[in-house]
Design an enzyme around this catalytic site. Structure first.
Site: not given
Length: 611
Positions: A266-267
């Protein structure tokens, strides 16, 4: 075990419990079913002794994935606390323990041959060079507590074994390529140690940075480029292969062969290039103004990554997160692990689950409903991903229970998430939720069911640890919401409407959901929680959040009620001398609080406004 169960419960985890004059009989579709039948029996037994009515219970789980994620990376948790969590998960028939074992702020598992991961990555102190530890973060202070700590190899094996005996699968997550600062800093310390010893080849073996990378990038949580391991350097792939092999061996020793590896994913982005920012020439008063020309995407100035572009192996750095996820799936599959999991951004851009080498690819879907989760979740499921709903606006347990400045919690996805909100979640018909709850600003929003119907693998709650600085704060935020999560993961309620394409839902506008049935169902759940389950949690040593009083002041005094029937309340005129409140009383009192059933713990005291 029995193969003669009715068709509707002849599924993994299904069981029949018979309580009669001649005794108790439990039949299960499998061993897990027998275990769940026994848990139901134990749940029916009164705490103070006594018998159980004769009955027959036929039951089966709604979803195969009924999970709970605990973040031990941001602030470590004691093994006893995690075991207590496992006990409660088993009691309420949750079966997937997602352990978030690494992040920017900490590495929490001992890996043979890589001592720096825990010697440095699991400790915090005031060392500006970060050669001995990570800098203090998240309010942990210079003494390494409560932020520091890790599971030894032996402790992890024992924890997996403990979960296995309760039919709970442990899913380890080591987040990468972003949220990897603890590992990056630790492996830089390893590099310096071996390079100083005249071993350059060994030093570079697990190095996770391109030393010539000068990318100017800021992560979502405002770390610099050392928050990302670099997918373009060979040390990153070697590091992941070493990690998967070691953890898989731990699981084999524990008697639970590793079934699912959570990659994270993620991210992996520069937050300053996102929607909340604009160039210096921009005029939007709602956005930050920065010099976009000076901002880079992750690895944008990495010579190692530019070399891959020049060789035609990638077109640009935007492809790197997905490419690294696909590389990870090859490593995971090579260890005989059937499933690789990732947060949805980790598989962004993939055409479907078949883009990965593992037999199955699981997506932990964390969009909010008002940001398009209904469409996104259905898209993933219909592309062949095993899709687990982790909806922040309902299932993130690091958000406050109520909209109150004295309540701990983040608020980026929900202003308040109480047990009723978790209980009201309709996972099979995500648009329905827009008619029951508002968005994070308390405003109605509409969702139309435009996607094709989808079959989800399950749901799970998330206990992120940034603001859970110690174990008592974790338990306060996890319980009793965990019980509402377990109810929705196991049982589909009658008030959950079937999914139908083309239906629109909006709070205060549409009236499709039977809210009377929902509220009646909640009253039954709350009664069981207040009269029975709260006392069981106390007996198990769980520090659950005590319900706050709802107080109505009048001319002749105040009346009060609690969120659950049977909850104990107290009042005081001066905040020091406390007296028990009896339902229906009218009393003159300024201060109010909840009290545990055993009288040993008191909740937060609140004063009536205007007094």
């Amino acid at each position: 075990m029995s193969a003669g169960l009715p068709a509707d419960i002849a599924v993994p985890g299904g069981y029949r419990l018979k309580i009669a004059a001649r005794g108790v009989e439990v039949e299960g579709f499998d061993a897990a079913g027998v275990f769940y039948g026994a848990q139901t029996l134990l749940g029916l037994l009164p705490l103070n002794g006594g018998g159980v009515s004769w009955m027959t219970v036929e039951d089966a789980p709604r979803y195969p994935h009924r999970g709970f994620m605990i973040d031990v990376a941001r602030n470590d948790k004691q093994p006893a606390t995690v075991r207590r969590l496992i006990d409660q998960m088993a009691a309420y028939k949750l079966n997937k323990l997602h352990l978030h074992l690494s992040d920017d702020e900490g590495w929490r598992l001992q890996i043979p041959g890589l001592p720096e991961l825990t010697d440095i990555g699991a400790r915090r102190c005031h060392d500006l060079a970060e050669t001995r530890c990570l800098l203090p973060q998240l309010g942990s202070g210079p003494a390494n507590q409560p932020g520091g700590g890790y599971l030894s190899r032996e402790q992890y094996v024992e924890l997996v074994r403990y979960a296995q005996s309760r039919f709970i699968e442990v899913i380890p997550e080591f987040d990468m390529p972003a949220h990897a600062r603890a590992a990056v800093v630790a492996m830089e310390a390893r590099y310096r140690r071996l390079a100083a010893a005249g071993k350059p080849q060994a030093a570079a073996e697990y190095r996770l940075l391109d030393p010539l990378d000068q990318s100017n990038t800021t992560s979502v949580q405002f770390y610099d480029r050392r928050t990302y391991l670099n997918p373009c350097v060979p040390g990153s792939e070697r590091f992941l292969a070493k990690l998967v092999a070691e953890v898989a061996q731990m699981h084999r020793e524990a008697g639970q062969p590793l079934q699912t590896w959570h990659f994270g994913g993620d991210e992996a982005k520069n937050i300053l290039l996102g929607g909340g920012f604009q160039d210096l020439k921009g005029a939007d008063p709602g956005k930050g103004r920065i010099d976009l020309a000076k901002q880079d995407k992750p690895w944008g100035r990495s010579p190692a990554c530019q070399a891959l572009i020049a060789q035609g192996r990638i077109q640009n750095v935007d492809e790197l997160p997905l490419k690294f996820a696909q590389t990870a799936s090859l490593i995971v599959a090579g260890q005989g692990i059937a499933t690789m999991a990732a947060w949805q951004d980790g598989v962004h851009g993939a055409a479907g689950a078949s883009d990965f080498a593992t037999a199955h690819t699981l997506v932990t879907e964390w969009d909010t409903l008002y940001w398009g989760a209904a469409q996104a979740a259905s898209d993933f499921a219909n592309k062949g991903f095993k899709t687990v709903l982790a909806s922040p606006d309902y299932l993130y347990f690091d958000f406050p229970y109520e909209l109150n400045p004295h309540e701990r919690g983040y608020y980026w996805a929900s202003r308040d998430t109480d047990s009723y909100k978790v209980f009201s979640f309709a996972p099979d018909n995500l648009p329905q939720n827009a008619e029951v709850m508002p968005d994070r600003q308390g405003k109605p929003f509409s969702v139309t069911s435009s996607a094709a119907p989808a079959r989800f693998a399950g749901i799970q709650g998330q206990a992120w640890g940034e603001i859970q600085r110690n174990d008592s704060q974790f338990e306060y935020m996890a319980y009793p919401r965990l019980l509402a999560l377990a109810e929705r993961a196991w049982h589909k309620a009658a008030w959950e409407r079937p999914y139908k394409a083309g239906e629109t839902y909006q709070l205060g506008v549409t009236h499709l959901v039977d809210k009377a049935a929902l509220n009646a169902d909640w009253q039954r759940f709350a009664a069981v929680l207040g009269w029975r389950e709260a006392a069981k949690l106390e007996k198990a040593g769980v520090g659950y959040r005590l319900p706050m009083p709802a107080v109505l002041a009048g001319a002749n005094g105040a009346r009060a009620a609690a969120e659950w029937p049977g909850a104990r309340l107290q009042y005081s005129q001066d905040g020091r001398g406390w007296r028990d409140y009896h339902p229906g009383e009218q009393v003159q009192a300024r201060y109010w609080r909840g009290l545990s059933q055993d009288g040993r713990r008191a909740g937060r005291a609140e004063a009536l406004s205007g007094q």
